[in-house]
Structures are given as C-alpha cells and as structure tokens.
Design a protein around this motif. Sequence first.
Motif, PDB file in Angstrom:
ATOM      1  N   VAL A  52      10.505  -2.065   0.342  1.00  0.00           N
ATOM      2  CA  VAL A  52       9.067  -2.267   0.551  1.00  0.00           C
ATOM      3  C   VAL A  52       8.740  -2.132   2.035  1.00  0.00           C
ATOM      4  O   VAL A  52       9.418  -2.730   2.887  1.00  0.00           O
ATOM      5  N   TYR A  53       7.692  -1.348   2.321  1.00  0.00           N
ATOM      6  CA  TYR A  53       7.244  -1.133   3.689  1.00  0.00           C
ATOM      7  C   TYR A  53       5.962  -1.926   3.915  1.00  0.00           C
ATOM      8  O   TYR A  53       4.975  -1.757   3.202  1.00  0.00           O
ATOM      9  N   PHE A  54       5.989  -2.855   4.902  1.00  0.00           N
ATOM     10  CA  PHE A  54       4.820  -3.680   5.244  1.00  0.00           C
ATOM     11  C   PHE A  54       4.225  -3.143   6.538  1.00  0.00           C
ATOM     12  O   PHE A  54       4.909  -3.040   7.562  1.00  0.00           O
ATOM     13  N   SER A  55       2.909  -2.817   6.498  1.00  0.00           N
ATOM     14  CA  SER A  55       2.281  -2.265   7.702  1.00  0.00           C
ATOM     15  C   SER A  55       0.779  -2.471   7.654  1.00  0.00           C
ATOM     16  O   SER A  55       0.166  -2.591   6.590  1.00  0.00           O
ATOM     17  N   GLN A  56       0.182  -2.548   8.874  1.00  0.00           N
ATOM     18  CA  GLN A  56      -1.277  -2.586   8.975  1.00  0.00           C
ATOM     19  C   GLN A  56      -1.840  -1.186   9.149  1.00  0.00           C
ATOM     20  O   GLN A  56      -2.801  -0.804   8.503  1.00  0.00           O
ATOM     21  N   ASP A  57      -1.198  -0.437  10.034  1.00  0.00           N
ATOM     22  CA  ASP A  57      -1.635   0.935  10.300  1.00  0.00           C
ATOM     23  C   ASP A  57      -0.556   1.888   9.789  1.00  0.00           C
ATOM     24  O   ASP A  57       0.620   1.729  10.110  1.00  0.00           O
ATOM     25  N   ASP A  58      -0.994   2.871   9.009  1.00  0.00           N
ATOM     26  CA  ASP A  58      -0.036   3.828   8.454  1.00  0.00           C
ATOM     27  C   ASP A  58       0.551   4.698   9.566  1.00  0.00           C
ATOM     28  O   ASP A  58      -0.178   5.336  10.327  1.00  0.00           O
ATOM     29  N   ILE A  59       1.858   4.691   9.679  1.00  0.00           N
ATOM     30  CA  ILE A  59       2.558   5.561  10.622  1.00  0.00           C
ATOM     31  C   ILE A  59       2.931   6.821   9.854  1.00  0.00           C
ATOM     32  O   ILE A  59       3.847   6.821   9.040  1.00  0.00           O
ATOM     33  N   THR A  60       2.210   7.892  10.117  1.00  0.00           N
ATOM     34  CA  THR A  60       2.286   9.093   9.284  1.00  0.00           C
ATOM     35  C   THR A  60       3.704   9.639   9.167  1.00  0.00           C
ATOM     36  O   THR A  60       4.178   9.933   8.080  1.00  0.00           O
ATOM     37  N   ALA A  81       7.935   1.103  -2.397  1.00  0.00           N
ATOM     38  CA  ALA A  81       6.514   0.738  -2.432  1.00  0.00           C
ATOM     39  C   ALA A  81       6.025   0.427  -1.025  1.00  0.00           C
ATOM     40  O   ALA A  81       6.819   0.230  -0.093  1.00  0.00           O
ATOM     41  N   LYS A  82       4.684   0.354  -0.882  1.00  0.00           N
ATOM     42  CA  LYS A  82       4.057   0.041   0.402  1.00  0.00           C
ATOM     43  C   LYS A  82       3.048  -1.080   0.192  1.00  0.00           C
ATOM     44  O   LYS A  82       2.302  -1.088  -0.790  1.00  0.00           O
ATOM     45  N   VAL A  83       3.052  -2.041   1.120  1.00  0.00           N
ATOM     46  CA  VAL A  83       2.079  -3.133   1.104  1.00  0.00           C
ATOM     47  C   VAL A  83       1.281  -3.055   2.398  1.00  0.00           C
ATOM     48  O   VAL A  83       1.844  -3.088   3.495  1.00  0.00           O
ATOM     49  N   ASN A  84      -0.050  -2.950   2.260  1.00  0.00           N
ATOM     50  CA  ASN A  84      -0.943  -2.867   3.421  1.00  0.00           C
ATOM     51  C   ASN A  84      -1.301  -4.273   3.884  1.00  0.00           C
ATOM     52  O   ASN A  84      -2.056  -4.981   3.235  1.00  0.00           O
ATOM     53  N   CYS A  85      -0.731  -4.691   5.015  1.00  0.00           N
ATOM     54  CA  CYS A  85      -0.946  -6.052   5.503  1.00  0.00           C
ATOM     55  C   CYS A  85      -2.374  -6.291   5.994  1.00  0.00           C
ATOM     56  O   CYS A  85      -2.796  -7.441   6.124  1.00  0.00           O
ATOM     57  N   ALA A  86      -3.099  -5.212   6.298  1.00  0.00           N
ATOM     58  CA  ALA A  86      -4.481  -5.392   6.764  1.00  0.00           C
ATOM     59  C   ALA A  86      -5.362  -5.959   5.662  1.00  0.00           C
ATOM     60  O   ALA A  86      -6.382  -6.594   5.923  1.00  0.00           O
ATOM     61  N   LYS A  87      -4.975  -5.769   4.403  1.00  0.00           N
ATOM     62  CA  LYS A  87      -5.759  -6.243   3.275  1.00  0.00           C
ATOM     63  C   LYS A  87      -5.234  -7.556   2.711  1.00  0.00           C
ATOM     64  O   LYS A  87      -5.746  -8.071   1.733  1.00  0.00           O
ATOM     65  N   GLU A  88      -4.135  -8.085   3.282  1.00  0.00           N
ATOM     66  CA  GLU A  88      -3.479  -9.255   2.722  1.00  0.00           C
ATOM     67  C   GLU A  88      -3.617 -10.461   3.642  1.00  0.00           C
ATOM     68  O   GLU A  88      -3.820 -10.325   4.846  1.00  0.00           O
ATOM     69  N   GLU A  89      -3.453 -11.620   3.054  1.00  0.00           N
ATOM     70  CA  GLU A  89      -3.415 -12.840   3.855  1.00  0.00           C
ATOM     71  C   GLU A  89      -2.058 -12.951   4.529  1.00  0.00           C
ATOM     72  O   GLU A  89      -1.108 -12.290   4.165  1.00  0.00           O
ATOM     73  N   ALA A  90      -1.983 -13.790   5.537  1.00  0.00           N
ATOM     74  CA  ALA A  90      -0.761 -13.921   6.317  1.00  0.00           C
ATOM     75  C   ALA A  90       0.398 -14.384   5.435  1.00  0.00           C
ATOM     76  O   ALA A  90       0.237 -15.217   4.555  1.00  0.00           O
ATOM     77  N   SER A  91       1.580 -13.808   5.680  1.00  0.00           N
ATOM     78  CA  SER A  91       2.803 -14.221   4.997  1.00  0.00           C
ATOM     79  C   SER A  91       3.964 -13.966   5.951  1.00  0.00           C
ATOM     80  O   SER A  91       3.778 -13.442   7.049  1.00  0.00           O
ATOM     81  N   LYS A  92       5.150 -14.364   5.543  1.00  0.00           N
ATOM     82  CA  LYS A  92       6.301 -14.184   6.433  1.00  0.00           C
ATOM     83  C   LYS A  92       6.619 -12.708   6.649  1.00  0.00           C
ATOM     84  O   LYS A  92       7.325 -12.363   7.577  1.00  0.00           O
TER      85      LYS A  92
END
Length: 779
Positions: A52-60, A81-92
């Motif tokens: 799983v890739y966690f990111s706020q800004d997509d690194i192309t 899979a990819k999780v967009n942290c900009a749309k999520e609440e804070a987590s570890k």
Amino acid sequence: MMSSRLSVWMYSIFFVLICMFYKCTARNRDTLMELSLQEYFSILQTGKTSLVYFSQDDITVFLEELKKAAGPLCSYGISVAKVNCAKEEASKYCGKENDLTKAYLFRALLFNEIKYITSLDDFENIENAMKGKTNIALIYVRAIGTPEHRAVMETAFVYGTAYQFVLTTETALLEGIGAENSDIISGSLFFFHCKVVLDLTQKCRKTLLEQPLTILNIHRFLKLMDAPLLTEITDDPEKVSTIHLQLGLPLIFILSQQTTYEADKNTAERVAWHLRGKAGITLLLKDSSDLNIPAHANVIFKRAEKGVPVDFLFLHDANSIISLVENNVPIQNNEPVKEYEEGEMETLNLGIQDDQVVETVYRDRKRNLPLELIIELTEETFNSIIMNTSSSIVLFYANWEAVSLAFLQSYVDVAIKLKGVSNMLFTRLNCGDWSNVCTKQNVTEYPVIKIFKAGEKPVIYTGMLETEYLLKFIRLNRISCPVKIVTIEEAEEYLNGELYKELTSYSSVSILGVFSSSMTKEKENFIEAGNSLKGYVITGFYSEEDALILSKKYAVTLPALLLARHKEGKIDSVLLSNSDAKDIVQIIKSALLEIFPEITVENLPFYLRLQKPLLIFFRDGNLNDKDEIEMLPLVKQKHLETLIPCWLNLKTTPVGRGILKAYFKHLPPLPLLVLVDLHIQGQVSAFPLDQTINEKNILLWLQRLETGLESPITTLSDEEWKPPLPAYNFLSRMDATVPYTEIAQFPTKNMFSCAKTTDLQQHDKGHSEDKSVIRKERA
C-alpha cells in the motif's frame, strides 16, 4: 434485531468492496485502486498480502513504476493499492510529512498456510481432511530457525493457498510414515497426492524431495508435482517439450500399440509414480503416428539438453526403465542398445548438487551403517570411558553437517576393518547434542578424530577424510613412536622392515635416529619430532654405547638419521648437526617425497609447492617393469632435476581422465607422457604418440622442447581458481592441518648431506664391512 440487520448490512458492504477491488485487479492488473483507509483495512482482514502506497501528492514517476510492478506482484498473490492521505484523517500511516511518500507491505501471518504437528495422529487427521480437496506438503526440519525452516516459510508464503503445508520437528513422525534414516537428515519434504484420492479408506501416495531444502529446490519440486502423471502423444519425440525438460529432467517415451495399450499404460503409470520428480513419462502410440522408430526399440530416452538426439533403447521391464534414471546408467542387454560415452554419462547424472559432499550424503542416505560397532558417548559417559580404556578413538561430529555424515561412513568402514583388534575402542560424540564436551576438548569444527591413550596426550588426525588414510593413521599409532631400539641386531631388523613387517605397507620409509649416549639434547629433539609425526611415519632411535658401529657401517657422523626406503631397497643417511625438533620434522617430511612418485589427490599439493614443471606419465593401471626400466634411470642419473617426474594411475585416480580431456579435448591412447608447466607459462606438451617411450626418445623430446622445436598442445588459462564461497576453500583447510605443510619452506636441491645409498640386501645381519663413501655436502 436491528443490530443483527446492521451487521449483515456492514459485512455485505465489505464483501462488495472486496469483490470490486479484486474484480478491478483482475480486469487490469496494472491499475492501482484508490481506497479509503476503512475500505483498505476491511480488505486486509481477509488475510491477503498487500503493498500500500500512502501519499498526499501523487508522485508521477513512482506511481508509474508501482503500476508496472502491480502485475508481477499479483502473480505472487500480492495486491497493490494506493491511499490518498489528503482525503483521510490522521493515522500512523498518514501522520508525518516524511511518511507521505512511503509504501508499506502488509504481510499476512501464516496461521492457516502451515500447520505444526507433533504426532502421527495429527497428520492422519489432516490427511483425511484433505482427501479429494488439496495436496499436502509435509516438511521435517531439525529445528525452528534453521535455513531449511526459513526456505519452507518463504515457499509457503507464495504457495500457501495451493497446498496444505504441514511442519514437524519430530523424527518419530517420519518413521511413522515410512521414511528412512530420519535421524541423520537435516530436512525433508514429502508431497502427499491427496487431491486425487476420493476413497477415504485409501492412503495418499507420497513423493520425496531428494534434494536439500532450498527455496529453488522446493519451487522446482512443486512445479513437477503439479505436472501430469502421464501424458499420451502421437507426435515426434524430437518436437515434444514438457515441464520436465524445461527444468532439466529427462523425458521417457514408452512405446505402445493398440493391442497392448492397457498393459503398456499400466506399466507407464507404475514407472511414472516411481520416477515422479525425477523424469517425465509419456505414452507414445505408434499405431497412430508415422514415425521413423527402429523396430527393436520400446523406449525412447530424451535429455533436457537442446540439440542432443534421442536414444532408442530396448528395455525388458518397468524396473529396467526405473533403473535407467535412478542409477544414471543404461541397462545392458542382448538387444541393440545405445553405447554411452563417459561425457554422455555425465549428462545423465540427474541428481548432482553444487556441493559434492552434500550430494554424497544424499545419495547414500539409505545406506544402513552398522553403528553398533561404535559406542555413542554422552556428557556423562565421555570421561569414564576414555579414562578406563587403554586406547580410545573418538569421532567428534555434528549429525546435521554434510562432511561429518560423509566421513561417518568412512569411520564405520575403518571400525569394520579393525573389528576384533584388542585394546582399541571406536566411539563417537555428537557435538550437536553435547557441545560442552566438544568445547572442553577444543573441537571447534567438524569432523575431528582424536586418539586417547592412557598416560599420553591425545593425538589429532589431520589427514584426508577417507577410509584408507584413517586406517593407516590408526595402524601406525599402535606403535609408541619413536620406538626405542636397544640392540644392533634389533636396529638391523628395524631398517630391513622385519621388526614391524605388518606395517611396512602403511609406511614405505622407516626413520632411525642414531645418537651417542652423551647426546641427550639431540635425542630429546628427535623424540619430540617423532611424537609430532606419530601416525604418519614409523620412527625409532638408537642411543646405546655401541652406536658408533652403526655410524661406521653407514658412513655417517653422529647424530644422524638413517632413512630405510623399503620399496627401493635402499638406505639414505642424513646428518643432524645443530638440528632442533622443527628442523628434524622438515627433514623427515622432505625425505618422504619419492623420486618417481605416484600422483594422488593427497600428495599433489605437496609436489606443486616445489614450483617445478610436472612430467606426468599417465597409465591405465600400475607401472610395469618396462616403464620403470625406461623412467627410473632418467631420474637416478639426474637428467630430470629441473622437473618433477611422476606417474598417475587412471584406475585409482580417475580424475586423470578429466585432466587429459581438458588437455586434448578427447581421451588419447595410453600410456602417455605429458609435461605440464603450471607455474611459469602454463604450457602443456605431449610426447609424440607415434614414438616409443624410452630413455633416448624422452631426452630428445625434452631437448626439442627446451630449444622451441616442439610446440605445446595447449596453454592453461592464467585465471585464478577460487572456491565459490570461503567455506568451500578445502585446500586452505588442508594446508592448515596436514603434517607436510611447511615442506616448501626448505631448499629443494642439495638439501641433505647424504651418504652413499646401499642396498638393503648388503646389510643383512653379520655384515660389518665398511663401504666406500660418497658424500654430498650442503649447498
């Protein structure tokens, strides 16, 4: 009621999300699904492994590479899979700025993939549950955490959903399923074919992985277990390719026709079960094909190597076909059969391991050793048995280590040869079980042989790990060297080889130190040197009042050594003035080198250290009288002082055939004389095959080589030969232990101050005439 409906509704939502995720993955394996944390962790609960890739800004750039990796990873059961942290609440995973460009691997625990069992009942329950459903891989390892255990865990991570993996460390369980020698193997894998078993009263057939438990071997083995047991074809065997050929195994075609189809199929199935994992079996229907097959042939053998033609054979029964593969040799019979050359036989060798010692252990693993001849020691019994026995031989070994197990077979062979010899006790101590004892005995590597005698320091065997060499060492250790000789008559018997006649075959040279009664220090140095060479050569000393009689008879000044060479029937004398124990050891070691030696695996390193070209006489057997008449005069007349003249018996040292093939690209006719310059130019020159090997022709040939009129047949590569790993550097271990190591530190010419060599026959009892003396002074 409402709560129950809500739970059902939530599980339904999760199920839909999971299906959507895997459906999208199946449609386009290069597409990354963007999920919320809640959606992803719902999927994670299914036990699947995911990256799983966690990111706020997509690194192309990174996302493009991740998409490319999604497909191959999916083949191994790993979803991406990819999780967009900009749309999520804070987590570890989305909590820190530095973490927003990280990918995490969520790895499923192998709870269901591998079941650990301790009893036969546990396994039988699993076997019954898997019948008609899934095949079982039963693995035995010595202990958790070993390399074999790690290989199994890595494999189960990939194949856990395809087979039921079962793990045990109990050897009793292996005995319950019919495994042999389970006490000395470090790991085993049994594949149980349960998926095809529909009758619950029927046992699952099993196939053993006959190679070490490594990831590559297990992966290859499982691929073979998935292959069809038997295939039927009508095509040309030259054009057929199967998983067996791709994995380097041969393919056996059993020829059949319509009238004998059922019997041929039964035979083919029987052979296929026996050879499963070793060869592929195919039933070739001749009636339905237009193939050019010899009339006598009923079996076709196809190797994995490309471009190698198939072999047409006639074999009488199923056992002959099985033997063809398992014994790696063709079955000889009265029908026309393909004759195999030695090089072709090497291609038929299906079970070769990288480590030949490990290969030997696995090939001999079914051999039942008579270990009842060898007492097994423990921490409690070690001291009491050693102290209460006049002579004890102890093998310190590890039952999980390949070299130890290979040497254990040689050790048993020696015990059999010496069975019934009084005052000699053969014992063994497993350092894997009793490490404290081995540490106290300063045993840090395996295997080690020590001989304990009452009132003496233990003697360590440092020779080759082979039956005959160990037997020689033990035989010679029976003598309390150096032997004290007390009369002139006894000294003559000693030098003539009569005093220890039964041991002259083990030591071709007997060493006698001669000292006057006042030479206390010189005698002590000799005794110290004799003790250090114990087990390798027979030594004795004479220091009585009449020692001058021997001094005059052999024309040597005291202190001196007399070297009785029993094979040549001569006695050499060496001065020992100002020689300490270390010098005496080196003089004796150098004296043991023969003037025209037979080259063996054991002594070749010692002669190579002399840094001279080797003049090798290759023979397919022992030397005959004619050979010695032609070669020995050249040696004795000093015509070959710049060379090392020697001979090699291809029957006792078969590696010589490989050496000749490397020089000539084929096996030339024998006998053959070859000059090999390993140290300077690397040139190999061969005596002309059309000339007779005699003294005159050899000298002319050597002169032509020296003047450049003869060309070498090949030039050896100057590439350094290195072991694949430091642990395989067996030559350095030999250099560190064998008693001849320091021989190269001494001069190779005029190194002795020698008296004239005289025939032993001229020194029978009663002869005391002085002989003329020819003395060579030190250089």
